[in-house]
Design a protein around this motif. Structure first.
Motif, mmCIF file in Angstrom:
data_model
loop_
_atom_site.group_PDB
_atom_site.id
_atom_site.type_symbol
_atom_site.label_atom_id
_atom_site.label_comp_id
_atom_site.label_asym_id
_atom_site.label_seq_id
_atom_site.Cartn_x
_atom_site.Cartn_y
_atom_site.Cartn_z
ATOM 1 N N UNK A 126 0.965 -1.065 -0.005
ATOM 2 C CA UNK A 126 -0.043 0.168 0.009
ATOM 3 C C UNK A 126 0.970 1.406 -0.094
ATOM 4 N N UNK A 127 0.386 2.359 -0.377
ATOM 5 C CA UNK A 127 1.024 3.576 -0.588
ATOM 6 C C UNK A 127 1.453 4.135 0.854
ATOM 7 N N UNK A 128 0.795 3.858 1.775
ATOM 8 C CA UNK A 128 1.293 4.271 3.234
ATOM 9 C C UNK A 128 2.314 3.359 3.709
ATOM 10 N N UNK B 189 8.149 2.872 4.707
ATOM 11 C CA UNK B 189 9.701 2.084 4.530
ATOM 12 C C UNK B 189 10.363 3.117 4.243
ATOM 13 N N UNK B 190 10.055 3.974 3.399
ATOM 14 C CA UNK B 190 10.966 5.467 3.115
ATOM 15 C C UNK B 190 11.330 5.933 4.300
ATOM 16 N N UNK B 191 10.483 6.325 4.948
ATOM 17 C CA UNK B 191 10.693 7.089 6.484
ATOM 18 C C UNK B 191 11.923 6.332 7.260
ATOM 19 N N UNK B 192 11.526 4.937 7.569
ATOM 20 C CA UNK B 192 12.376 4.169 8.463
ATOM 21 C C UNK B 192 13.701 3.993 7.499
ATOM 22 N N UNK C 67 15.764 7.194 8.260
ATOM 23 C CA UNK C 67 15.951 7.417 9.636
ATOM 24 C C UNK C 67 17.402 6.547 9.733
ATOM 25 N N UNK C 68 17.315 5.169 9.409
ATOM 26 C CA UNK C 68 18.187 4.306 9.709
ATOM 27 C C UNK C 68 19.699 4.968 8.739
ATOM 28 N N UNK C 69 19.539 5.402 7.526
ATOM 29 C CA UNK C 69 20.670 6.023 6.599
ATOM 30 C C UNK C 69 21.327 6.908 7.462
ATOM 31 N N UNK C 70 20.433 7.892 8.133
ATOM 32 C CA UNK C 70 20.855 9.106 8.711
ATOM 33 C C UNK C 70 21.673 8.639 9.922
ATOM 34 N N UNK D 191 24.325 14.490 2.528
ATOM 35 C CA UNK D 191 23.025 14.954 2.072
ATOM 36 C C UNK D 191 21.898 14.338 2.442
ATOM 37 N N UNK D 192 20.821 15.220 2.624
ATOM 38 C CA UNK D 192 19.672 14.678 3.005
ATOM 39 C C UNK D 192 18.675 14.176 1.860
ATOM 40 N N UNK D 193 17.972 13.284 2.132
ATOM 41 C CA UNK D 193 16.989 12.673 0.955
ATOM 42 C C UNK D 193 15.726 13.328 1.429
ATOM 43 N N UNK D 194 15.151 13.877 0.266
ATOM 44 C CA UNK D 194 13.861 14.566 0.425
ATOM 45 C C UNK D 194 12.687 13.638 1.185
#
Length: 189
Positions: A150-152, A157-160, A163-166, A179-182
């Protein structure tokens, strides 16, 4: 990404559906590199990605009658490729754990280092979601379709993943300030 030719895709797909291998060849030429790059994110092995890319286009040719020309072609190809890669992964025998990984050259730019970090640190599904949304610039709806989510769920997945990459980037010497991902762009409110 260069999307200027995609308006011709429905015409080429209709011609291919009518049996034109030349029209299908144009679609292959247009999307081969992008399908290969996506499959490389999933397999992490050049030979596997090459084989799956070829198999993806063979399957697309066989199933072109099922393609809806009203929809973008690239997500359809990515979906076929992803399903083939999952099937191939299930068939593949695990490698012995003592085989060393090949040496890779150090990426030169911060963006390349960040993508390399993402490839190493993220689960395949998270990396694929990042790749499709940020590298291929696909909207969340199309990423969700490709991943069968689902889109949500893709937003989560993208948010996590970001966060993990940061967190990993802060703890990695060469990426003190990555560099931040938008934020993802999509149709959900």
């Amino acid at each position: 990404m260069n999307h200027h030719d995609s308006h011709e895709d429905p015409v080429l797909a209709r011609l291919a559906r009518d049996g034109s291998s030349a029209a299908f060849g144009m679609l292959v030429k247009r999307y081969h590199a992008r399908v290969f790059a996506f499959l490389l994110t999933l397999t992490k092995q050049r030979q596997d990605a090459e084989d799956l890319t070829q198999e993806t286009f063979l399957r697309a040719w066989d199933k072109i009658h099922r393609y809806d020309p009203a929809q973008p072609l690239l997500p359809w190809l990515f979906t076929i490729g992803r399903r083939l890669s999952i099937a191939a992964l299930r068939k593949k025998k695990p490698l012995p754990e003592n085989i060393p990984e090949a040496e890779t050259s150090e990426p030169t730019s911060a963006a390349l280092r960040l993508w390399e970090l993402a490839r190493r640190e993220l689960p395949p599904e998270s990396y694929s979601a990042l790749w499709l949304h940020y590298r291929e610039e696909l909207p969340l709806k199309e990423v969700a379709t490709i991943l069968g989510k689902r889109e949500g769920a893709v937003k989560v997945i993208l948010h996590r993943a970001r966060k993990l990459l940061a967190e990993r980037a802060r703890s990695t010497a060469g990426l003190a300030h990555p560099p931040p991902l938008p934020e993802p762009q999509g149709s959900m409110p």
